[in-house]
Write a protein that holds these residues in place. Structure first.
Motif, short mmCIF file in Angstrom:
data_model
loop_
_atom_site.label_atom_id
_atom_site.label_comp_id
_atom_site.label_asym_id
_atom_site.label_seq_id
_atom_site.Cartn_x
_atom_site.Cartn_y
_atom_site.Cartn_z
N ILE A 35 -6.73 5.81 7.39
CA ILE A 35 -5.88 5.37 6.23
C ILE A 35 -4.43 6.18 6.66
CG2 ILE A 35 -5.20 6.30 3.79
CD1 ILE A 35 -8.07 5.90 2.95
N ALA A 49 -2.06 3.55 7.80
CA ALA A 49 -1.59 2.52 6.82
C ALA A 49 -0.62 2.80 5.96
CB ALA A 49 -3.01 1.97 6.09
N LEU A 50 -0.53 4.53 5.82
CA LEU A 50 0.37 4.95 4.90
C LEU A 50 1.73 4.84 5.35
CD1 LEU A 50 -1.66 7.93 3.43
CD2 LEU A 50 -1.18 5.94 2.29
N ASN A 88 -10.34 1.20 -0.23
CA ASN A 88 -9.14 0.36 -0.20
C ASN A 88 -8.10 0.89 0.89
OD1 ASN A 88 -10.57 -0.45 -2.44
ND2 ASN A 88 -8.89 -0.19 -4.01
N CYS A 89 -7.84 -0.15 1.73
CA CYS A 89 -6.77 -0.13 2.48
C CYS A 89 -6.32 -1.51 3.27
CB CYS A 89 -6.99 0.95 3.61
SG CYS A 89 -8.39 0.42 4.72
N PHE A 114 0.83 -1.20 0.18
CA PHE A 114 0.00 0.08 0.02
C PHE A 114 0.99 1.29 -0.09
CE2 PHE A 114 -3.29 3.03 2.20
CZ PHE A 114 -4.11 2.79 1.37
N GLN A 120 -6.27 -2.48 6.28
CA GLN A 120 -7.56 -2.97 7.30
C GLN A 120 -8.56 -3.62 6.66
OE1 GLN A 120 -5.92 0.18 6.78
NE2 GLN A 120 -6.09 1.59 8.70
N GLY A 138 -5.66 3.43 -3.18
CA GLY A 138 -6.75 3.60 -2.32
C GLY A 138 -7.66 4.39 -3.22
#
Length: 280
Positions: free
Chosen positions: A118, A121-122, A49-50, A11, A52, A241
């Motif tokens: 998000i 997650a980045l 979209n991620c 990601f 998780q 994403g």
């Protein structure tokens, strides 16, 4: 077991290996079980979209619960309808979507609300451009439980739940062209059969392929092409994403992507760009 250290998903540079996906989805399943979720219970996932989303997807299936993907573009009335139509008792929501959850919660069967971001997650240094529309700091949600905190505290092993191939795995909602959307029932067998026939006979992909997915994974095409097919085949998937032509071209070049599904509009946009020759 075959390739534990291989990235299952990337990601924007943040890697989730097959081992990590297995371990984190075990914890998600254990979290559901410890929280009282029974086999067959509907768990709503209100995320774009991620990573998780991917962890929740496999965790829900491991717990014998039913995955209810919810369109992150829904408005209040649409969210209320799907939650009540499925009887969902848990929801994992993006922090920026929590105002919608708050607006409908009292009219639903929800007993547990989890929030994630998000931003969590980045990576600190993305390997290809991140669209501004998905950037932003984590939003505090005092009326929701924190996904990351709960996952870290959950038991390390998935619960011992007997799940058969004919148990319901997901309720994927249609577009509602003849009225309100309807939940299409997908069993575990449906998912495995579709993956086997499509990947082995149709697309002929292998674990050597590198996939890219920007399709929304709450949608059945995104669920298939972005989650089920790549994991079934053992591929690495570069997850975007959202659609972004610069991100798409840069990711293809950076990770030497061999497989991606595009709508005609996406392909035309790429072909029409004067800078498309700047990317391999």
């Amino acid at each position: 077991r075959r390739q534990p250290d291989k990235p299952a998903f990337i990601f924007y540079g943040a890697e989730l290996t097959y081992r990590e996906l297995d371990q984190q989805s075990d914890r998600f399943a254990a979290m559901l079980h410890a929280g009282g979720a029974k086999k067959g219970e509907r768990i709503a996932v209100f995320l774009p979209n991620c990573p998780q989303f991917i962890v929740a997807f496999f965790g829900i299936l491991k717990a014998g619960c039913i995955h209810v993907p919810v369109n992150p573009l829904f408005k209040e009335q649409e969210l209320l309808y799907e939650l009540n139509d499925t009887g969902a008792t848990w929801i994992l929501a993006l922090d920026s979507l929590m105002p919608l959850v708050r607006a409908v919660r009292g009219q639903t069967s929800l007993t547990r609300v989890l929030a994630t971001s998000i931003a969590e997650a980045l990576p600190a240094e993305p390997t290809f451009p991140v669209p501004e529309s998905i950037r932003g700091a984590k939003i505090a949600c005092d009326d929701a439980e924190d996904y990351a905190t709960l996952l870290a505290a959950a038991p390390a092993h998935a619960p011992d739940v007997e799940v058969s191939l004919d148990d319901i795995a997901a309720l994927n909602y249609t577009g509602g062209t003849t009225g309100m959307p309807k939940g299409c029932v997908h069993t575990q067998r449906d998912m495995v059969y579709t993956a086997a026939t499509t990947c082995v006979i149709g697309m002929r992909v292998t674990s050597d392929d590198i996939a890219l997915c920007f399709y929304p994974v709450f949608w059945i095409a995104g669920e298939d092409l972005g989650i089920i097919f790549p994991v079934f085949s053992g591929m690495t998937t570069v997850l975007l994403g959202r659609w972004d032509p610069i991100g798409f071209m840069a990711a293809v070049e950076r990770y030497k992507v061999t497989f991606a599904a595009l709508l005609v509009d996406n392909a035309v946009e790429i072909m029409d760009r004067p800078d498309n020759g700047d990317y391999d």
